[in-house]
Design an enzyme around this catalytic site. Sequence first.
Site, mmCIF file in Angstrom:
data_model
loop_
_atom_site.group_PDB
_atom_site.id
_atom_site.type_symbol
_atom_site.label_atom_id
_atom_site.label_comp_id
_atom_site.label_asym_id
_atom_site.label_seq_id
_atom_site.Cartn_x
_atom_site.Cartn_y
_atom_site.Cartn_z
ATOM 1 N N ILE A 14 3.759 13.773 -2.247
ATOM 2 C CA ILE A 14 2.391 13.951 -2.791
ATOM 3 C C ILE A 14 1.361 12.912 -1.614
ATOM 4 O O ILE A 14 0.317 13.352 -1.241
ATOM 5 C CB ILE A 14 1.916 12.916 -4.034
ATOM 6 C CG1 ILE A 14 2.811 13.797 -5.276
ATOM 7 C CG2 ILE A 14 0.742 12.912 -4.486
ATOM 8 C CD1 ILE A 14 2.753 13.436 -6.512
ATOM 9 N N ASP A 33 5.678 3.317 4.751
ATOM 10 C CA ASP A 33 6.617 4.062 4.065
ATOM 11 C C ASP A 33 7.718 3.461 4.774
ATOM 12 O O ASP A 33 8.241 3.532 5.860
ATOM 13 C CB ASP A 33 6.472 5.645 4.255
ATOM 14 C CG ASP A 33 7.321 6.607 3.184
ATOM 15 O OD1 ASP A 33 6.604 7.101 2.330
ATOM 16 O OD2 ASP A 33 8.447 6.218 3.194
ATOM 17 N N TYR A 150 11.637 3.183 -16.362
ATOM 18 C CA TYR A 150 10.659 3.820 -15.352
ATOM 19 C C TYR A 150 9.570 3.644 -15.820
ATOM 20 O O TYR A 150 8.293 3.015 -15.245
ATOM 21 C CB TYR A 150 11.219 5.093 -14.804
ATOM 22 C CG TYR A 150 10.092 5.706 -13.740
ATOM 23 C CD1 TYR A 150 10.252 5.318 -12.749
ATOM 24 C CD2 TYR A 150 9.129 6.565 -14.151
ATOM 25 C CE1 TYR A 150 9.471 5.832 -11.464
ATOM 26 C CE2 TYR A 150 8.274 7.030 -13.115
ATOM 27 C CZ TYR A 150 8.294 6.802 -11.740
ATOM 28 O OH TYR A 150 7.550 6.947 -10.655
#
Length: 340
Positions: A14, A33, A150
């Site tokens: 995404i 990242d 999660y």
Amino acid sequence: MAPTTLITGGAGFIGSHLATRLTGGGEAVRVVDDLSTGRQENLAHLPQDQVELIVADAAEYLARPNALQGIHRVYHLAAAVGVQLIVDQPAAMIRNNVEKTAAVLEACADAGLPVLIASSSEVYGKCPVLPLREDMDLVFGPTSASRWSYGMTKAIDEHLAIDLARQRGLRSVVIRLFNTIGPRQIGRYGMVVPRFVSAAAAGQPLTVYGDGSQTRAFCDVRDVVGAMTRLMDEPDAYGRVFNVGSDQQTTIDQLADRVIALTASRSDGRRTPTKRYVSYEAAYGEGFEDPPHRLPDLTRLRETIGFSPAYSLEQTLTELIDDLLLPNAIGSTGGLGEEE
Ligand code: UDP
């Protein structure tokens, strides 16, 4: 110098589409990242003079002096990806999701920057009422089933974002992402569409978990990132939570049939893959719980930004299949990436 947008997790599926959209609008983007699930090649197609990649954990990056200098807004997408990873390593995922988001939100509050954070439809857990609305009670299963951890971490992230908006005026936007699909998504972390498409293109059977009667609504990633940038630009969105996704439902069995039919039609019948069914226990291990249905109420999103998706499921599936079957097709977006 043009203001720069920071995207944590920007080398992921995404995040890289968000980078495409922002650079297409002339912006400079800094991607942070750690490449744990993100991939450098996801950024290869972008104008390199507008993109900078810093390989680092988001929290560690923000601890550097002047980390946010020249940045005018932050999209925080770095997080653990996929049901499989969550079931395999819940403890690492919990720390990762909560600590990283807390660090990002605090840094944005200190710097006075607007921030959008990616939460997930998983926060609804097994909420039995559909469609799922942002102000509903959240219903998690027992802690013996690791899947729910999660959604719990994402709910904590939301609380942090909302609390900082209230206490310190942080311009935070929270999005609950529903099932998102599109080019460059890989099946390694469990996502059903890239798994089905790559199996079909390779002439292998599509593996449907359970009896395939579970339903999902899939939204193209390009519609998703469009909603993200519009929410970021909308002051009315600050301090609030938004569902982002599609409300066009399909059963997973129907999805498999569509992928099979499209693959057969795009290959002149040379490939007609089959389906096989495996139990949830065989796929994910004992005690796994899969929400039977998941459908967002998009009223709030429509009222706030006038959201209406441009891509149908059929269009996205066709493009993904063509990318694999006809790698040189006009409009090819570079395939789905590698599979295990
Ligand atoms: N699924 C499947 N085969 C696969 C991968 C997933 O039948 O190879 C099913 C899965 O059990 C779920 C649905 O497809 O019911 C969507 O799964 P995904 O992991 O893509 O998303 P999520 O479970 O988070 O909605």
